[in-house]
Scaffold this active site. Sequence first.
Site, short mmCIF file in Angstrom:
data_model
loop_
_atom_site.label_atom_id
_atom_site.label_comp_id
_atom_site.label_asym_id
_atom_site.label_seq_id
_atom_site.Cartn_x
_atom_site.Cartn_y
_atom_site.Cartn_z
N GLU A 33 -19.28 26.41 33.32
CA GLU A 33 -19.97 25.35 32.58
C GLU A 33 -21.46 25.36 32.96
O GLU A 33 -21.81 25.16 34.11
CB GLU A 33 -19.36 23.99 32.90
CG GLU A 33 -20.14 22.79 32.38
CD GLU A 33 -20.38 22.84 30.88
OE1 GLU A 33 -21.56 22.77 30.48
OE2 GLU A 33 -19.40 22.97 30.12
N GLN A 41 -19.19 11.30 25.01
CA GLN A 41 -19.77 11.32 23.67
C GLN A 41 -19.32 10.17 22.76
O GLN A 41 -20.07 9.80 21.85
CB GLN A 41 -19.50 12.67 23.01
CG GLN A 41 -20.16 13.83 23.73
CD GLN A 41 -19.95 15.16 23.04
OE1 GLN A 41 -19.86 15.24 21.82
NE2 GLN A 41 -19.89 16.22 23.82
N CYS A 159 -14.32 13.83 16.19
CA CYS A 159 -14.29 12.41 15.82
C CYS A 159 -14.63 12.20 14.34
O CYS A 159 -15.73 11.79 13.98
CB CYS A 159 -15.24 11.59 16.68
SG CYS A 159 -14.97 9.82 16.49
N ASP A 296 -11.56 20.43 21.32
CA ASP A 296 -12.27 20.74 20.09
C ASP A 296 -12.19 22.21 19.70
O ASP A 296 -12.23 22.55 18.52
CB ASP A 296 -13.74 20.32 20.20
CG ASP A 296 -13.92 18.82 20.31
OD1 ASP A 296 -12.95 18.09 20.05
OD2 ASP A 296 -15.03 18.38 20.67
N LYS A 304 -9.97 16.07 16.07
CA LYS A 304 -10.55 16.47 17.35
C LYS A 304 -11.16 15.24 18.02
O LYS A 304 -12.29 14.84 17.71
CB LYS A 304 -11.62 17.54 17.11
CG LYS A 304 -11.06 18.83 16.50
CD LYS A 304 -12.16 19.86 16.26
CE LYS A 304 -11.61 21.12 15.62
NZ LYS A 304 -10.65 21.85 16.47
N THR A 305 -10.40 14.66 18.95
CA THR A 305 -10.84 13.44 19.64
C THR A 305 -10.54 13.53 21.13
O THR A 305 -9.69 14.33 21.56
CB THR A 305 -10.13 12.19 19.07
OG1 THR A 305 -8.73 12.27 19.39
CG2 THR A 305 -10.30 12.09 17.57
N ALA A 307 -8.99 11.22 22.68
CA ALA A 307 -7.62 10.73 22.81
C ALA A 307 -6.61 11.85 22.64
O ALA A 307 -5.56 11.88 23.30
CB ALA A 307 -7.36 9.62 21.79
N CYS A 339 -8.38 7.33 16.70
CA CYS A 339 -9.75 7.13 16.26
C CYS A 339 -10.09 5.65 16.32
O CYS A 339 -9.61 4.87 15.49
CB CYS A 339 -9.94 7.66 14.84
SG CYS A 339 -11.67 7.63 14.31
#
Length: 396
Positions: A33, A41, A159, A296, A304-305, A307, A339
Amino acid sequence: MRHEVVIIGGGTAGISVAARLRRAGVRDVAIVEPSDRHFYQPLWTLVGGGRADADESFRPQETVIPKGVRWIRQRAAAVDPDGSRITLDDGRELSYDFLVLAAGLQLDPESVTGLSEALGHDGVSTNYRFDLAPRTWEFMQQTRGGTALFTMPPGPIKCAGAPQKIAYLAADWWRRQGVLDRIRPILVLPTAAMFSQPQWGEVLRGIAASYGIDVRHDTQLVEVDGPNRRAVLLNNTTGTKETIDYTMLHVTPPQSAPDWIKAGPLADPASPFGYVHVDQYTLQSPRWPNVFALGDVADLPTSKTGAAVRKQAPVLVANLLAARDGTQPAARYDGYTSCPLVTAHNRMLLAEFDYTLTPRPSFPVIDTMRPRYDMWLLKRYGLPALYWHGMLRGRF
């Protein structure tokens, strides 16, 4: 360099998996990373709506790397899954026994003519970037009349409710300022429906109507003329184009897998956006059993979340440990996603469902299809706390 487990990506998915692996006793874990900051985000929508400060949305990366995990501060440039090797952007190679792809996605504003040059200027912004979310709030406050455009691109995005949330936050603020009747809000959606889950879609249709938002379905943004504040919309059903002069434009840029993944063997050949091909239930590559993906970057038929990542991470870790022990992965991810749809400055409804679009409420005794103040408190204060102190530590 060689490690038993290498995770590419130190965002929500990568840190969550690393923490769970360490809790399961895996000692040799490395994260690739490059960023020195870790972002929460989901808060950026509230930043753009004037309900949170951008500085609340990040912490130093070193503070979220799980203890005992090696942090390799480089970008991945390529993966050779046949040789179990990763090439870093400085040219070094890294070998692994197991690979977890959690590289997220990239924004592709250059896919819309003129958008890259327009972002951040002349009323054009996006909440999908940390540096631009505060500009959204600035442009909202400056808008006292004219047309306000809110757009969503075709294809999977992170999201998928965020393009609508900012439209509702803006309309709510303009109404409270007494200027909404002088503003023409337009919500541009590439889909025929308001939302993938039809029950919440009907609720959102009513919310948009209550604000007087003009919803354009099957339509997308194809061109931006920033200096002249002009946008071109394409109706994908009729093929016709419409030019609209705007005062403010909040754009959701097209999105795809990182370029190095799209160009490599791990990309799903069936995905025009280059996301990684894994089994939708086990999160394991069907071609390379020592490769897994989540979040994602994974080509999964669900939203794509964060959660979704929360439910994917324990499944992936369980299946990786099974593969490590030489047994068949048995844990299954059912496509759960969530969401939190902010509909006003202090109201939210919570959409939760699985692969079959069946509602999966976490609070079955509460009607989360109705915008609620307690759900707003969960969004603003509860979920960030659970994220920093639970999810990133492998506890939630």
